[in-house]
Each structure stands twice: as structure tokens, then as C-alpha cells.
Scaffold this motif. Structure first.
Motif, short mmCIF file in Angstrom:
data_model
loop_
_atom_site.label_atom_id
_atom_site.label_comp_id
_atom_site.label_asym_id
_atom_site.label_seq_id
_atom_site.Cartn_x
_atom_site.Cartn_y
_atom_site.Cartn_z
N ILE A 1 0.84 -1.20 0.00
CA ILE A 1 0.00 0.00 0.00
C ILE A 1 0.88 1.25 0.00
O ILE A 1 1.82 1.35 0.78
CB ILE A 1 -0.91 0.04 1.25
CG1 ILE A 1 -1.86 -1.15 1.28
CG2 ILE A 1 -1.72 1.34 1.29
CD1 ILE A 1 -2.71 -1.20 2.54
N PRO B 1 -0.17 4.61 1.01
CA PRO B 1 -1.38 5.25 1.55
C PRO B 1 -1.47 6.73 1.21
O PRO B 1 -0.47 7.43 1.15
CB PRO B 1 -1.22 5.04 3.06
CG PRO B 1 0.25 4.95 3.28
CD PRO B 1 0.80 4.27 2.07
N ASP C 1 -6.14 7.51 3.77
CA ASP C 1 -5.82 6.15 4.18
C ASP C 1 -5.06 6.15 5.51
O ASP C 1 -5.29 5.31 6.39
CB ASP C 1 -4.97 5.44 3.12
CG ASP C 1 -5.71 5.29 1.80
OD1 ASP C 1 -6.95 5.28 1.83
OD2 ASP C 1 -5.03 5.19 0.77
N ALA D 1 -6.02 4.33 8.96
CA ALA D 1 -5.09 3.38 9.56
C ALA D 1 -4.72 3.79 10.98
O ALA D 1 -4.58 2.94 11.87
CB ALA D 1 -3.82 3.28 8.69
N ASP E 1 -4.89 1.43 -3.75
CA ASP E 1 -4.29 1.41 -2.41
C ASP E 1 -5.36 1.45 -1.33
O ASP E 1 -5.26 0.77 -0.31
CB ASP E 1 -3.32 2.60 -2.25
CG ASP E 1 -2.11 2.46 -3.15
OD1 ASP E 1 -1.42 1.43 -3.07
OD2 ASP E 1 -1.86 3.37 -3.95
N THR E 2 -6.39 2.26 -1.56
CA THR E 2 -7.50 2.31 -0.60
C THR E 2 -8.25 0.98 -0.60
O THR E 2 -8.67 0.50 0.46
CB THR E 2 -8.46 3.46 -0.95
OG1 THR E 2 -7.73 4.69 -0.94
CG2 THR E 2 -9.59 3.55 0.06
N LEU F 1 -6.33 -1.28 1.54
CA LEU F 1 -6.52 -0.98 2.96
C LEU F 1 -7.85 -1.56 3.45
O LEU F 1 -7.91 -2.15 4.54
CB LEU F 1 -6.49 0.53 3.19
CG LEU F 1 -6.74 0.97 4.64
CD1 LEU F 1 -5.68 0.40 5.58
CD2 LEU F 1 -6.78 2.50 4.74
N ILE G 1 -0.42 -2.15 10.56
CA ILE G 1 -1.34 -1.00 10.53
C ILE G 1 -0.62 0.26 11.01
O ILE G 1 -0.80 1.35 10.45
CB ILE G 1 -2.57 -1.28 11.44
CG1 ILE G 1 -3.38 -2.47 10.89
CG2 ILE G 1 -3.46 -0.05 11.54
CD1 ILE G 1 -4.01 -2.23 9.54
N ILE H 1 1.49 1.66 8.24
CA ILE H 1 0.70 2.42 7.27
C ILE H 1 0.35 3.80 7.82
O ILE H 1 0.41 4.80 7.11
CB ILE H 1 -0.59 1.65 6.92
CG1 ILE H 1 -0.25 0.33 6.22
CG2 ILE H 1 -1.51 2.49 6.04
CD1 ILE H 1 -1.43 -0.60 6.04
#
Length: 216
Positions: free
Chosen positions: A67, A69, A73, A77, A131-132, A135, A205, A208
Motif C-alpha cells: 500500500i 497510503p 488512508d 489506519a 491502495d485504498t 486498505l 497497521i 501504514i
């Protein structure tokens, strides 16, 4: 000493030391210092940008995650990470002090919050950003593939047994009573595996959200 000389070192008869630096040496020294400062500055800010997070997530068999982000995002996260690390769900299970039903309550609350976070992301953003989408997969799969299998297998049976046992053993602590469950060892071993994977999942997480990989 000419301009071509880099460095001149002289030791006098009484052991005095004289060092003369030529202009070329001074220029090279200046270039070296500037290069070092640029390297240090880039290294210190490396974790602050929206860098790509590339990780392998065992929790729920999620697998490979990659990802880059966006700002939105990162916000989601960050909220997910706070939910993970401030709940019992995000801590290793302690057999002597933790109560299984309280862990299940924590998992349920986490389930609710993670689902709400996934809903926060606008559908338009989801359609336009892979990328979203990744997530969202990371959040949803954690619930459906990470938490749900253990809960489906154990929660209802254990809660049913525990409610009766707690009434019949008023003098014992919850920790003592839960150890009398006939499948206690099997349940706790599975619970510990899930808990450990949640802890590792929280690290990804956090990466990110904050852009920095854990050193441990």
C-alpha cells in the motif's frame, strides 16, 4: 604551500604540530559535510512521507500487502491502530489474569469499530484508488478471516458453558473457573495464536499510519 596541495603537516623541532589545509582540501571537506547533512536529513524524514508499505500479514491468512497510503488512508489506519493497541484484543493473552469472555467482548468491540472505519471511506475514493481498496481488504479480512473463525468455533459454546459454571462456582475466580472447561487448552492455544497475529497485524497497521517500520 600551493593551491594544489591538499594538506600540509609540519612537526617543529620542539614537537609543535602545524597543519595547513589547501583550498582544494577545504572545498572537498565542504562538499563532504554538505553530502553528509543531506544524507542525514533524508534519512530522518524517510519515515514521514507516504512511503510504500510492503508486508506479509499472517492474521487470517491475509498474505501479501502493498500500500502507498494517501492522507485519508493514513487517517483511517491511525484510528484502526489506536483501536487495536488500546484494547485487550491487541495484547498477548495471560492465562493467570485474563478472562476469556472479556477477551471475546474486546474482540466484539474491535469488530464493530473496524467495520465503522471501513464505512468511513467514501465509495468514490474506494473506486479510484487500488491502495485504498487494499486498505479496506486489510481491515475487512482481519475481521472475516482473522477473528470470525475462532469466534464461530468457540465463542457460543464457551459462553454457554461459562454462564452455567460461574453460577455453580461462586467461590472461585473467573480465571479458575474457565480452566475447568473441558476444551480449555485447545481453546486457549487457538486464542493465543489469534492474539499473537493481532499484535503482528497492529504493527503493519501502525506502519501504514506512521510510515515507520517497527525495529523489533
Amino acid at each position: 604551500m600551493t593551491w594544489k596541495d591538499l594538506l600540509q603537516v609540519k612537526v617543529s623541532d620542539n614537537f609543535g604540530l602545524t597543519i595547513n589545509a589547501g583550498p582544494v582540501f577545504l572545498v572537498l571537506l565542504l562538499v563532504g559535510i554538505v553530502t553528509l547533512l543531506i544524507y542525514i536529513q533524508r534519512r530522518s524524514t524517510k519515515c514521514k512521507g507516504w512511503s510504500v508499505v510492503d508486508a506479509e500479514v499472517q492474521f487470517g491468512g491475509i498474505g501479501k500487502v502493498k500500500i502507498r497510503p494517501s492522507h485519508e488512508d493514513v487517517q483511517v489506519a491511525h484510528k484502526a491502530w489506536v483501536e487495536l493497541v488500546t484494547r485487550k484484543a491487541g495484547l498477548p493473552f495471560d492465562e493467570d489474569h485474563d478472562v476469556i469472555v472479556e477477551v471475546y467482548d474486546s474482540w466484539y468491540a474491535l469488530f464493530q469499530e473496524m467495520r465503522s472505519l471501513a464505512k468511513e471511506i467514501p465509495a468514490e475514493k474506494l473506486r479510484n484508488s487500488k491502495d485504498t481498496q487494499e486498505l479496506i481488504r486489510l481491515l475487512i479480512d482481519a475481521l472475516n478471516l482473522g477473528l470470525r473463525p475462532h469466534l464461530t468455533k468457540w465463542q457460543a459454546k464457551f459462553r454457554h458453558w461459562y454462564e452455567k459454571a460461574i453460577k455453580e462456582n461462586g467461590g472461585k475466580s473467573p480465571q479458575e473457573i474457565q480452566k475447568e472447561y473441558s476444551h480449555y487448552r485447545e481453546l486457549v492455544d487457538d486464542l493465543k495464536i489469534v492474539n499473537k497475529q493481532i499484535v503482528d497485524y497492529a504493527v503493519v497497521i501502525k506502519q501504514i499510519a506512521q510510515g515507520c517500520k517497527e525495529k523489533t
